[in-house]
Design a protein around this motif. Structure first.
Motif, PDB file in Angstrom:
ATOM      1  N   VAL A  58       0.841  -1.196   0.000  1.00 10.28           N
ATOM      2  CA  VAL A  58       0.000   0.000   0.000  1.00 10.28           C
ATOM      3  C   VAL A  58       0.875   1.245   0.000  1.00 10.28           C
ATOM      4  N   GLY A  59       0.453   2.264  -0.716  1.00  8.33           N
ATOM      5  CA  GLY A  59       1.170   3.529  -0.738  1.00  8.33           C
ATOM      6  C   GLY A  59       0.442   4.530  -1.599  1.00  8.33           C
ATOM      7  N   LYS A  60       1.078   5.667  -1.834  1.00 11.76           N
ATOM      8  CA  LYS A  60       0.489   6.700  -2.685  1.00 11.76           C
ATOM      9  C   LYS A  60       1.019   6.558  -4.106  1.00 11.76           C
ATOM     10  N   HIS A  61       0.133   6.643  -5.085  1.00  4.56           N
ATOM     11  CA  HIS A  61       0.531   6.541  -6.485  1.00  4.56           C
ATOM     12  C   HIS A  61       1.503   7.668  -6.827  1.00  4.56           C
ATOM     13  N   ILE A  90      -3.223   3.807  -2.999  1.00  9.65           N
ATOM     14  CA  ILE A  90      -3.513   2.649  -3.837  1.00  9.65           C
ATOM     15  C   ILE A  90      -3.046   1.365  -3.157  1.00  9.65           C
ATOM     16  N   LEU A  91      -3.644   0.263  -3.594  1.00  8.87           N
ATOM     17  CA  LEU A  91      -3.267  -1.073  -3.160  1.00  8.87           C
ATOM     18  C   LEU A  91      -2.804  -1.833  -4.400  1.00  8.87           C
ATOM     19  N   SER A 139      -5.557  -0.911  -7.316  1.00 17.56           N
ATOM     20  CA  SER A 139      -6.882  -0.362  -7.008  1.00 17.56           C
ATOM     21  C   SER A 139      -6.793   0.720  -5.946  1.00 17.56           C
ATOM     22  N   PRO A 140      -7.817   1.600  -5.884  1.00 17.74           N
ATOM     23  CA  PRO A 140      -7.848   2.625  -4.835  1.00 17.74           C
ATOM     24  C   PRO A 140      -7.879   1.967  -3.465  1.00 17.74           C
ATOM     25  N   PHE A 167       4.057  -0.343 -14.828  1.00 16.80           N
ATOM     26  CA  PHE A 167       3.350  -0.075 -13.573  1.00 16.80           C
ATOM     27  C   PHE A 167       1.860  -0.293 -13.825  1.00 16.80           C
ATOM     28  N   GLU A 168       1.524  -1.532 -14.175  1.00 14.00           N
ATOM     29  CA  GLU A 168       0.156  -1.885 -14.498  1.00 14.00           C
ATOM     30  C   GLU A 168      -0.022  -3.392 -14.379  1.00 14.00           C
ATOM     31  N   ARG A 169      -1.241  -3.814 -14.499  1.00 19.78           N
ATOM     32  CA  ARG A 169      -1.584  -5.231 -14.372  1.00 19.78           C
ATOM     33  C   ARG A 169      -0.819  -6.075 -15.404  1.00 19.78           C
TER      34      ARG A 169
END
Length: 384
Positions: A5-8, A15-16, A28-29, A346-348
Motif C-alpha cells: 500500500v502507498g500513494k501513487h 492505492i493497493l 486499485s484505490p 506499472f500496471e496489471r
C-alpha cells in the motif's frame, strides 16, 4: 496473493497493489490506513560500471561480487540494471562476462540483470570522445569478435555503444539490430552524415549525450547537435550535477522530451565514503564530500560517476528541471521502453518490480524494494 500500500507516484492517491507469482494482478484505490510512502516502478539503470567497491571491469571480479553488487543496488531502488563492460583486453571481457553469467544461476539475480551493456571497444580513438577508455584496445567494429563475446554471454549482451565514424559501422549496426541487440551512439567524433547513416542502420540511442567529447567543438555543426536533431534517437543523460550543467540538461530535456532517460554510469566508488582512492583506469582519484569524483592531481577532470539514479532524480527536481513524476519515469518506464522490456511497467500483468519511497526536502529515501514480487530490501525504520 501479496500486496503493498502507498500513494501513487503520479497523483499521490492511496492505492493497493496486489501481486502473485512475480506479477502485478491488480492496482486499485485504497481507503484504509495507508503508509505515507509513495509507490512507483523500480529503477532501471542501463549503465552500471560498478557500485559500492565492486567493478565489472577489474581483475578479481567473481560471481559472488556480482551478487553482492546486485543486492546493494536493490537498496537504492534499482530492480533492473545492465552491467556495463568498457573497452578492455578481449580475454578480460570474456572473463567478466563469465562471472556475470555464473551469477545469473541465481534466478533473482538473473531477473535483475536486464542484459549486458558493451561500451566499447568499437569507439573513437580521438582524445576527448574516447574518454577514459584505453586507446590501445580501441578498434573498428568486428562482428566475429562481438559474436565470440555474445556466445560467452549466452545471448545476454542486449546493448552496445559504438562510434559510427568507422567505415564498418553501418553493416555492424544492421547485424546487431537483426540479432536483437540495441545500438547506441557514444564516445564518438562522427560527422553528421555518419550519424545519419548509423540511425538508418538501426542505432536508436545516444549514450550519456554531452559527455566524452572534445573540449571545444564547432559552434554550428558538431556531433552533439547532430544527435539532438535526429528525432529517431533517444538520449541517456548523467544528471548527477557534475557531468552536465543545469542549462544543458534543461535544453536536452526540452529537445528530447519523451525520449530522454537517466543513467547513473556509476563506478565502484558510488556508495563509498569521501576520500582518495586508486582507480584501475585513472590512477589516484578523489571522491569529494559533495559527491564529485575527480582526478586527484587534475581536479577539474572527472574520473567517472559516484552517484546513483536516486541522486539524479533529486538533482533534477531540486533544480526544477522537471517534475518528480517525470524524473522517476526517466529512470523506470523510459529505459524499459527504449530497450523494449515488455514485462516491465506499472500496471496489471507487468512484473511486480516496485519501490516504496519518501520524498521530502529534496531527498528521496527508499523504504522498500520489491523485485519480481519478493521484498529484497526494507528500511529498518519502516513502520508496518
Amino acid at each position: 496473493m501479496e500486496s503493498v500500500v502507498g500513494k501513487h507516484y503520479k497523483d499521490k492517491s492511496p492505492i493497493l497493489i496486489e501481486f502473485m507469482d512475480g506479477y502485478i494482478q491488480k492496482i486499485s484505490p485504497f481507503s484504509g490506513k495507508a503508509t505515507s510512502g509513495i509507490l512507483g516502478p523500480g529503477f532501471v539503470d542501463l549503465q552500471v560500471n560498478g557500485f559500492n567497491g565492486f567493478d565489472f571491469n577489474e581483475e578479481g571480479l567473481s560471481p559472488a561480487k556480482v551478487v553482492k553488487l546486485t543486492k546493494d543496488l536493490w537498496k537504492e531502488g534499482v530492480t533492473t540494471y545492465f552491467p556495463t563492460l568498457i573497452t578492455n583486453d578481449k580475454e578480460k571481457i570474456h572473463t567478466s562476462i563469465k562471472c556475470i553469467v555464473k551469477a545469473c544461476e541465481d534466478s533473482l539475480i538473473e531477473d535483475s540483470i536486464g542484459g549486458i551493456h558493451l561500451e566499447g571497444p568499437f569507439l573513437s580513438k580521438k582524445d576527448g570522445p574516447r574518454g577514459a577508455h584505453p586507446k590501445n584496445y580501441i578498434q573498428a567494429p568486428n562482428w566475429e569478435l562481438f559474436c565470440q563475446w555474445q556466445d560467452t554471454a549466452q545471448g545476454r549482451i542486449k546493448l552496445i555503444t559504438i562510434s559510427p565514424e568507422w567505415s564498418e559501422s553501418s553493416k555492424f549496426i544492421e547485424k546487431c539490430v537483426a540479432s536483437g541487440v540495441k545500438v547506441a551512439i557514444g564516445h564518438t567524433a562522427a560527422t553528421g552524415e555518419q550519424i545519419t547513416e548509423a540511425v538508418k542502420a538501426g542505432a536508436s540511442m545516444s549514450t550519456h549525450l554531452g559527455n566524452a567529447t572534445h573540449l571545444s567543438l564547432p559552434r554550428h555543426s558538431n556531433y552533439i547537435w547532430d544527435q539532438l536533431a535526429n528525432e529517431r534517437l533517444w538520449c541517456s543523460l548523467i544528471a548527477d550535477g557534475f557531468h552536465l550543467p543545469e542549462s544543458i540538461l534543461k535544453v536536452f530535456l526540452k529537445v528530447k522530451k519523451g525520449q530522454s532517460l537517466l543513467v547513473s554510469d556509476s563506478t565502484k566508488f558510488a556508495g563509498l565514503p569521501p576520500g582518495v582512492y586508486n582507480s584501475h583506469i585513472g590512477g589516484e582519484i578523489e571522491l569529494t564530500k559533495g559527491g564529485r569524483l575527480q582526478m586527484r592531481n587534475a581536479p577539474k577532470m572527472l574520473a567517472g560517476s559516484a552517484k546513483t539514479l536516486r541522486w539524479c532524480i533529486e538533482h533534477l527536481v531540486r533544480n526544477e528541471l522537471t517534475s518528480l513524476e517525470n524524473s522517476l519515469e526517466m529512470c523506470t518506464l523510459k529505459p524499459a521502453e527504449v530497450m523494449e522490456l515488455g514485462t516491465l511497467g506499472f500496471e496489471r500483468n507487468k512484473k511486480a518490480d516496485l519501490i516504496l519511497f519518501e520524498y521530502s526536502n529534496g531527498n528521496l529515501k527508499i523504504l522498500k524494494t520489491i523485485k519480481s514480487g519478493k521484498v529484497v530490501y526494507e528500511d529498518q525504520q519502516l513502520d508496518n
